[in-house]
Design a protein around this motif. Sequence first.
Motif: not given
Length: 518
Positions: A167-182
């Motif tokens: 689940l952490a991988g899914l959330a991390s990927g979602a962050a990176v797939a939303t803004k590159m500043s993450t």
Amino acid sequence: MAFAMVTTAVQQSPTIDEPVYVGTAVVYVREHSLRFNPEHPPLGKLIIATGTVFAHPHLKPGFQGDQGRLGQRLLYESGNDPWRVMFWARLPVMVVTLLFGLVVFGFARDLVGPVGGLAALALYAFSPDLITNGSLATLDVPATGFVVTAAWMVWRARRRPLLYLPLAGLASGAAVATKMSTLPAVPVLLALAGWSYWHARGKGVPRLRRATHALAASVGVAFVLVGVVWAVYLAVDPRLRWTTPPHVPAVHGLRALLIDWLPFPDAYRDGMRIQFGFEQETWHGYLFGRLYTGALWYYLPAALLVKTPLGMLALWLGGIAAMAAVPRLRAAVPYVLLLPAVLLTAAMQGSRDLGVRYAIFVPVFLAVAAACLLALRRRWAYVVTVALIVFVAVSSVRTYPYYLPYSNEAFGGPSKTHLALHDSNVDWGQDLGRLADRLRERYPDDKDVWLVYKGSGVPSWYGIHGRDPLKVPPSRVHGLLVVSDTSIAKAEGRLKQLIRGSRAIDDVGHSITIFRRP
């Protein structure tokens, strides 16, 4: 929070960035094309698209202009009602903002119990910055929400790694797939994933095996992260058709090496090149009455000091101190404090001093930290926490519905924010509709209206037919002079002369000033 976001969203005209994201979202759904707004990954705009599909906006396919013109074409030139389209575009962001509030509640509850969870949720729900950005069709709050969700999942993985690390991988990927500043958060999250797995395995396992398994856990989270990014791009265009735009700048050195090593689609890597190109440009900033060129490393901390309620600042400091003082909370410090510290340090290196939205993760993570003051389990800690939360709530409610230009009482409140900050801290083009109402209600007999508006809205659509005072000699400018506060902050030459020769008579939403020129 839901009431504040909805009722302010329906009153605000499109801010500068929103038309680009909304137009891109419509193109994603209808044309499955990645050609617009490549500097930001698609997920945030796909979230926006879940609302725009209900608005059924008209947009002729195959638009060939730039992304700014795309937004104007959608909202003002295709027979659509901008108010309706923007509400539906903003609604999904409001929904995910509320859901991320439950993440904050859950994270704090895990650390200090349900009362601490409620304290953290209260700070989140009354935060003017989160109400502001959570009610706009932008990417800042969704990206931050995914990062804090990833941090919470990694923390929970200390007990059940096989459930929470994916689940952490899914959330991390979602962050990176939303803004590159993450992206700066990714190494920290991967290291914490390995550390959580190491902790979960217990002391009975040989250290080498624990270390090997911890490393494998980090790699597994990384694979899930990468898979999410690819899945998001494939959701927009299953064939991943992409041609590098001609305006993509060349990037050299370590930045070029970083881009080449990223295991992401070409469109993502070109988007990073565009972002690095923005960082190479020269921007103008404004802080405490000073207009400057370039960037100040302390801009974001200073802006947060202005735009954060005083009670919230006090609780942040108290919570951080409590995390250091209470032994059982020290293990949570990297999960709650290290991530925002890394992200803030990275943001402070940027060249664009344009708003606290670039550090919106700070009030989210520190809401969790603030709740840790209750871990002291002293009566005074409960009394102080409740009193300060009430202070925050009163400050937040008093600014309704003008959350975007909020500043705390030490800096004079929303009506004085423009004296200290500019751009998306104060005036992001959100009050064009309010300006039209004000001119119609209070100044119906004034035929001479001169307008200097900073925003992406089209004034004429709202019934504002102001002329540009910068295109005629100052001697010809008489009557009402209407100027966006950001333009006032950056005024030079002729505009500065016009303002000096005018008398301020009104303000609209604390973001636009109306002058009278004799």
